[in-house]
Design a protein around this motif. Structure first.
Motif, PDB file in Angstrom:
ATOM      1  N   ASP A  71     -14.628  -8.005 -69.681  1.00  0.00           N
ATOM      2  CA  ASP A  71     -13.380  -7.392 -70.177  1.00  0.00           C
ATOM      3  C   ASP A  71     -12.272  -7.481 -69.131  1.00  0.00           C
ATOM      4  O   ASP A  71     -11.105  -7.662 -69.463  1.00  0.00           O
ATOM      5  CB  ASP A  71     -13.616  -5.941 -70.651  1.00  0.00           C
ATOM      6  N   GLU A  83     -21.711  -9.451 -70.489  1.00  0.00           N
ATOM      7  CA  GLU A  83     -20.870  -8.394 -69.913  1.00  0.00           C
ATOM      8  C   GLU A  83     -20.367  -8.779 -68.528  1.00  0.00           C
ATOM      9  O   GLU A  83     -19.305  -8.350 -68.112  1.00  0.00           O
ATOM     10  CB  GLU A  83     -21.671  -7.089 -69.807  1.00  0.00           C
ATOM     11  N   ARG A 107     -18.583 -13.212 -75.623  1.00  0.00           N
ATOM     12  CA  ARG A 107     -18.739 -11.927 -76.340  1.00  0.00           C
ATOM     13  C   ARG A 107     -19.840 -12.044 -77.395  1.00  0.00           C
ATOM     14  O   ARG A 107     -20.714 -11.186 -77.503  1.00  0.00           O
ATOM     15  CB  ARG A 107     -17.400 -11.554 -76.992  1.00  0.00           C
TER      16      ARG A 107
END
Ligand code: UTP
Length: 452
Positions: free
Chosen positions: A318, A227, A222
């Motif tokens: 995520d 991503e 992060r």
């Protein structure tokens, strides 16, 4: 307290050692091993909870984006999107290298095996050169995360340190060890290892989710602005690390987790296949496949489940984090293995043990959107699994050279038959880059040649 806990788990033979003052040394080793084991999880597994279920016998083949897609205008859009993500430094490479490599039977971590046909570069070096070349091409370093296991962690780090991090910036290489579990006998007993302590096995490549979480690597990703995570295995020197087409396709489709496949070489090739059931794309491991699925044919008599996994995935950060934070997100698979064990009389014997592992691809069950991309086998798959025969060093070296010969011939170089060619990713990452360096290569290659 630990001894009591072990007795409740039916491990009296271990508890006896812990309570025997004359065996303090052995006991300390066992206690230290158990310090790294989640006994609640072991108890759960021993109760038979959280084990992988038999897949339904009626499964459909997954939808696959065919290899021909790569020459379409939409593919060009995907490549652009993938490149943009790489230029923005949003893609990390993640290597799962915590396996025991028992089939290859080497002492060193598998990544240290010399794999290329002419210069004998190691698997780690082949990947490092690609990662270096990607960084140069896109103007941003690609951070490389490497999962080890407690057994090979120190050796792996030592290899990188002794070899100047293979030319990479050490601040962009991150090592983290995965978890372990005790292997069990058929009667559910822990096994004593001949070298002392318990026989522990790495908890499978699916252990990567928890290991990323507990080691703080998700936070490191992060902080770097990552991503997308490109995951690959240690044994395939033809992997196209962070392939822009794959990255772009996955990201433009908004996929949580995606996979690459090749057309299976035959019904019996030992690779998993991409299927669909329960509304999700799934990967069915070879060992979990029954004959009805393995030998199923379509209306033309062709192999129905042809989409063989090459163990290359992309995951959104995520998504991976969400999987890691769910308790028991991945089921445990059992594998029966021959295990060296310490017998009560102090000799070493071989026992049939059961090891429990989770698999990274089982996270697909949590992926609302998933893309499966077919790629050309000769371009992207030459695994080293065995010492000899199929998928061995020998077959992999031949396939590596074949790919490079085909690249050269495609740009008009006359490579004579029987010649071995090796191209460093630092010379050309792909055929297009090789074409751009055509002037540096002669018109005819008559003997073994390394381009580096
Ligand atoms: P394999 O399924 O080939 O297992 O791993 P292995 O343990 O390396 O080899 P064998 O079966 O004992 O011969 C495929 C990939 O998954 C990694 C391996 O390092 C390899 O890159 N892996 C496997 C892990 O990272 N952790 C594990 O617990 C198991």
């Amino acid at each position: 307290m630990l001894a009591e806990r072990l007795r409740r788990l039916g491990q009296d033979h271990i508890a006896d050692i812990l309570e025997d003052e004359s065996r303090r040394h052995e006991a300390m080793r066992i206690e230290s091993d158990l310090g790294g084991v989640d006994l609640d999880l072991v108890e759960r597994i021993m109760r038979g909870e959280g084990l992988a279920e038999v897949p339904p016998s009626e499964v459909r083949p997954a939808a696959v984006v065919p290899a021909s897609f790569s020459s379409s205008p939409s593919a060009a859009q995907c490549v652009l999107a993938g490149r943009r993500l790489l230029e923005q430094g949003k893609v990390a490479a993640l290597l799962v290298a915590g396996g025991q490599a028992s089939r290859l039977g080497v002492e060193s971590p598998k990544g240290c095996v010399e794999v290329t046909p002419l210069t004998g570069k190691t698997l780690f070096r082949v990947f490092a050169e690609q990662i270096l070349a990607l960084g140069r091409r896109f103007g941003r370093p690609v951070p490389w995360f490497i999962m080890t296991s407690p057994v090979n962690h120190a050796q792996t780090v030592e290899y990188f340190t002794a070899n100047d991090f293979l030319g990479l910036d050490p601040r962009m290489v991150f090592f983290f060890p995965q978890g372990v579990l005790p292997s069990l006998t058929g009667e559910g007993k822990f096994i004593l290892a001949p070298e002392g302590g318990l026989y522990l096995n790495p908890d499978g490549h699916g252990g990567v989710f928890r290991a990323l979480l507990t080691s703080g690597m998700f936070d490191a990703m992060r902080d770097l602005g990552i991503e997308e995570i490109f995951t690959f295995q240690v044994d395939n020197p033809l992997v196209k690390v962070c392939d822009p087409l794959f990255v772009g396709l996955h990201s433009m489709q908004g996929a949580c987790m995606s996979s690459k496949v090749v057309r299976k070489a035959g019904f019996d090739e030992k690779v998993g296949v991409m299927v669909e059931y329960g509304g999700r794309t799934r990967l069915l491991e070879y060992s979990d496949m029954d004959d009805a699925i393995r030998y199923a044919t379509d209306e033309n008599g062709e192999m129905l489940h042809w989409a063989g996994s090459i163990a290359i995935h992309l995951m959104r950060l995520d998504f991976a984090r969400e999987v890691a934070s769910r308790s028991h997100a991945l089921p445990f698979h059992r594998a029966v293995k021959k295990i060296p064990a310490l017998a009560p009389d102090g000799t070493t014997v071989t026992v049939e043990g059961i090891k429990f592992e989770t698999f990274i691809f089982d996270a697909l069950a949590h992926a609302r959107t998933s893309v499966t991309l077919e790629v050309t086998r000769s371009e992207e798959f030459a695994p080293v699994k065995n010492l000899t025969g199929t998928d061995s060093l020998e077959t992999s070296r031949v396939l590596q050279s074949k790919r490079h010969v085909s690249w050269l011939r495609a740009i008009g170089v006359d490579v004579r038959d029987g010649v071995t060619v090796e191209i460093s990713p630092l010379f050309a990452l792909d055929r297009e880059e090789l074409a751009s360096r055509r002037a540096e290569i002669g018109d005819v290659i008559t003997r073994d040649t390394y381009l580096g």
